[in-house]
Motif scaffolding. Structure first.
Motif, PDB file in Angstrom:
ATOM      1  N   TYR A 205      70.528  19.721  54.418  1.00  0.00           N
ATOM      2  CA  TYR A 205      69.289  19.711  55.190  1.00  0.00           C
ATOM      3  C   TYR A 205      68.024  20.005  54.383  1.00  0.00           C
ATOM      4  O   TYR A 205      66.927  19.896  54.925  1.00  0.00           O
ATOM      5  N   SER A 206      68.138  20.367  53.120  1.00  0.00           N
ATOM      6  CA  SER A 206      66.933  20.706  52.357  1.00  0.00           C
ATOM      7  C   SER A 206      66.046  19.485  52.155  1.00  0.00           C
ATOM      8  O   SER A 206      64.834  19.542  52.366  1.00  0.00           O
ATOM      9  N   ARG A 207      66.650  18.386  51.731  1.00  0.00           N
ATOM     10  CA  ARG A 207      65.853  17.179  51.489  1.00  0.00           C
ATOM     11  C   ARG A 207      65.220  16.686  52.780  1.00  0.00           C
ATOM     12  O   ARG A 207      64.064  16.269  52.812  1.00  0.00           O
TER      13      ARG A 207
ATOM     14  N   ASP B 282      68.432  32.189  52.011  1.00  0.00           N
ATOM     15  CA  ASP B 282      69.841  32.156  52.376  1.00  0.00           C
ATOM     16  C   ASP B 282      70.261  33.541  52.856  1.00  0.00           C
ATOM     17  O   ASP B 282      70.467  34.439  52.048  1.00  0.00           O
ATOM     18  N   GLY B 283      70.345  33.720  54.165  1.00  0.00           N
ATOM     19  CA  GLY B 283      70.776  34.994  54.715  1.00  0.00           C
ATOM     20  C   GLY B 283      69.655  35.999  54.837  1.00  0.00           C
ATOM     21  O   GLY B 283      69.371  36.512  55.912  1.00  0.00           O
ATOM     22  N   GLN B 284      68.993  36.284  53.727  1.00  0.00           N
ATOM     23  CA  GLN B 284      67.901  37.238  53.725  1.00  0.00           C
ATOM     24  C   GLN B 284      66.895  36.843  52.659  1.00  0.00           C
ATOM     25  O   GLN B 284      67.259  36.407  51.570  1.00  0.00           O
ATOM     26  N   GLY B 285      65.624  36.991  52.991  1.00  0.00           N
ATOM     27  CA  GLY B 285      64.570  36.657  52.041  1.00  0.00           C
ATOM     28  C   GLY B 285      63.345  37.502  52.298  1.00  0.00           C
ATOM     29  O   GLY B 285      63.394  38.489  53.029  1.00  0.00           O
ATOM     30  N   ARG B 286      62.240  37.104  51.699  1.00  0.00           N
ATOM     31  CA  ARG B 286      61.000  37.854  51.861  1.00  0.00           C
ATOM     32  C   ARG B 286      59.893  36.924  52.342  1.00  0.00           C
ATOM     33  O   ARG B 286      59.863  35.752  51.998  1.00  0.00           O
ATOM     34  N   SER B 287      58.978  37.506  53.093  1.00  0.00           N
ATOM     35  CA  SER B 287      57.807  36.762  53.539  1.00  0.00           C
ATOM     36  C   SER B 287      56.607  37.681  53.510  1.00  0.00           C
ATOM     37  O   SER B 287      56.745  38.904  53.398  1.00  0.00           O
ATOM     38  N   GLY B 288      55.429  37.102  53.643  1.00  0.00           N
ATOM     39  CA  GLY B 288      54.220  37.911  53.720  1.00  0.00           C
ATOM     40  C   GLY B 288      54.147  38.730  54.988  1.00  0.00           C
ATOM     41  O   GLY B 288      53.276  39.579  55.134  1.00  0.00           O
ATOM     42  N   CYS B 289      55.063  38.476  55.935  1.00  0.00           N
ATOM     43  CA  CYS B 289      55.110  39.223  57.189  1.00  0.00           C
ATOM     44  C   CYS B 289      56.254  40.228  57.207  1.00  0.00           C
ATOM     45  O   CYS B 289      56.543  40.813  58.244  1.00  0.00           O
TER      46      CYS B 289
ATOM     47  N   ALA C 147      68.394  35.656  58.592  1.00  0.00           N
ATOM     48  CA  ALA C 147      68.935  34.477  59.271  1.00  0.00           C
ATOM     49  C   ALA C 147      68.909  34.635  60.786  1.00  0.00           C
ATOM     50  O   ALA C 147      68.720  33.664  61.519  1.00  0.00           O
ATOM     51  N   ALA C 148      69.085  35.874  61.283  1.00  0.00           N
ATOM     52  CA  ALA C 148      69.109  36.103  62.726  1.00  0.00           C
ATOM     53  C   ALA C 148      67.774  35.794  63.385  1.00  0.00           C
ATOM     54  O   ALA C 148      67.699  35.638  64.603  1.00  0.00           O
ATOM     55  N   MET C 149      66.712  35.710  62.589  1.00  0.00           N
ATOM     56  CA  MET C 149      65.401  35.424  63.154  1.00  0.00           C
ATOM     57  C   MET C 149      65.279  33.981  63.608  1.00  0.00           C
ATOM     58  O   MET C 149      64.492  33.675  64.495  1.00  0.00           O
TER      59      MET C 149
ATOM     60  N   SER D 273      71.109  27.129  57.414  1.00  0.00           N
ATOM     61  CA  SER D 273      72.348  27.288  58.178  1.00  0.00           C
ATOM     62  C   SER D 273      72.056  27.379  59.674  1.00  0.00           C
ATOM     63  O   SER D 273      72.943  27.178  60.505  1.00  0.00           O
ATOM     64  N   PHE D 274      70.793  27.667  60.014  1.00  0.00           N
ATOM     65  CA  PHE D 274      70.380  27.703  61.416  1.00  0.00           C
ATOM     66  C   PHE D 274      70.681  26.375  62.107  1.00  0.00           C
ATOM     67  O   PHE D 274      71.053  26.341  63.282  1.00  0.00           O
ATOM     68  N   TYR D 275      70.528  25.281  61.387  1.00  0.00           N
ATOM     69  CA  TYR D 275      70.747  23.968  61.987  1.00  0.00           C
ATOM     70  C   TYR D 275      72.204  23.773  62.394  1.00  0.00           C
ATOM     71  O   TYR D 275      72.499  23.133  63.411  1.00  0.00           O
TER      72      TYR D 275
END
Length: 291
Positions: free
Chosen positions: A85-87, A120-127, A132-134, A150-152
């Motif tokens: 799904y990335s492309r 993938d699973g967990q990452g960082r954002s400016g917020c 993944a649960a989000m 993986s949400f898809y």
């Protein structure tokens, strides 16, 4: 949907394999509010617990510019070619950029392309943290769309909302929040929510329904790329992520006062409005408040 391949000018960050963590930022904006009920459906998490956790994470996140995401050093081509799904996501982003940029130019409003952030699973954002649960979300602090692809798979298996157009609809909805951010509407709504907390949820619902409508407008302006069955996929996805449907599937009482994204019927209605009109001016979900 027969999306063209992505432009190499799109903005992409790839955090997959970076170990995740918490990035800068102090506050979740309108588009970054977690689809907590999806967490309940997929992971058995109490939606209110999820929202409380996110609020704590956001408040405790160290200050920063929101540009501290893990950098893999990959090119756009490489990032858009990793995993399923990335492309496709990059192609959707490219199409959204190409569709919205001229509309902003016509309106004489400065346009800034958002950044698609894979994790993938967990990452960082400016917020704050991305988990993944989000589900997919938009962070106005760094103008980023965040998605664990993986949400898809979960959308298809657990919600019966599969298909390439359903996935494109998710991307287009989050892009709709970027449009709201650039036009200043998101800031106005956040201000109104702060001054009237009891009215925060109804305002949030209007934001989400407008983003659905904007997703429909994007699809309508690219109608030549739509294939048979695509519209049905999108409407099925919109119905599957309605607050009432998610509450029922989670074994909870349907509580309209707790809605944050709108009912299934509302989400389908506004997506259809965008699809039928192809006119972003028809997506004013706040019109009755100004009368």
């Amino acid at each position: 949907m027969r999306l063209n391949d992505f432009s190499r000018n799109i903005r992409v960050r790839d955090q997959r394999g970076s170990g995740g963590g918490i990035g800068g930022g102090k506050k979740l904006g309108c588009g970054a509010i977690v689809v907590a009920l999806i967490g309940a459906v997929f992971f058995g998490i109490d939606p209110m617990t999820t929202l409380g956790t996110i609020d704590q994470v956001t408040q405790s996140a160290p200050s920063g510019s929101g540009q501290e995401q893990a950098q893999s050093g990959q090119t756009v081509e490489e990032s858009c070619s990793v995993g399923p799904y990335s492309r496709e996501s990059c192609a959707a982003l490219s199409s959204l950029d190409e569709t919205w940029a001229p509309l902003f130019a016509e309106a004489n409003i400065p346009f800034q392309r958002p950044t698609l952030n894979f994790y993938d699973g967990q990452g960082r954002s400016g917020c704050g943290s991305a988990q993944a649960a989000m589900g997919p979300f938009y962070c106005p602090a760094d103008e980023g769309i965040y998605i664990d692809t993986s949400f898809y798979d979960q959308m298809e298996r657990q919600m019966g909302a599969g298909g390439d157009f359903a996935r494109a609809y998710v991307m287009a909805h989050e892009y709709g929040h970027h449009v709201q951010h650039l036009t200043g509407l998101a800031d106005q709504v956040r201000s109104a929510q702060s001054s009237n907390p009891t009215g925060a949820n109804p305002l949030q619902v209007r934001m989400e329904l407008q983003a659905d409508c904007y997703a429909g407008v994007w699809a309508a302006k690219n109608r030549d790329l739509i294939e048979p069955g695509d519209i049905q996929e999108g409407l099925r996805a919109a119905s599957a992520i309605g607050d009432d449907t998610l509450m029922r599937n989670a074994g909870r009482r349907v509580s309209p006062e707790s809605f944050t994204h709108g009912s299934s019927a509302q989400r389908m209605e506004w997506l259809q409005r965008g699809l039928q009109t192809g006119d972003e001016d028809q997506c004013d979900t706040f019109a009755d408040l100004r009368r």
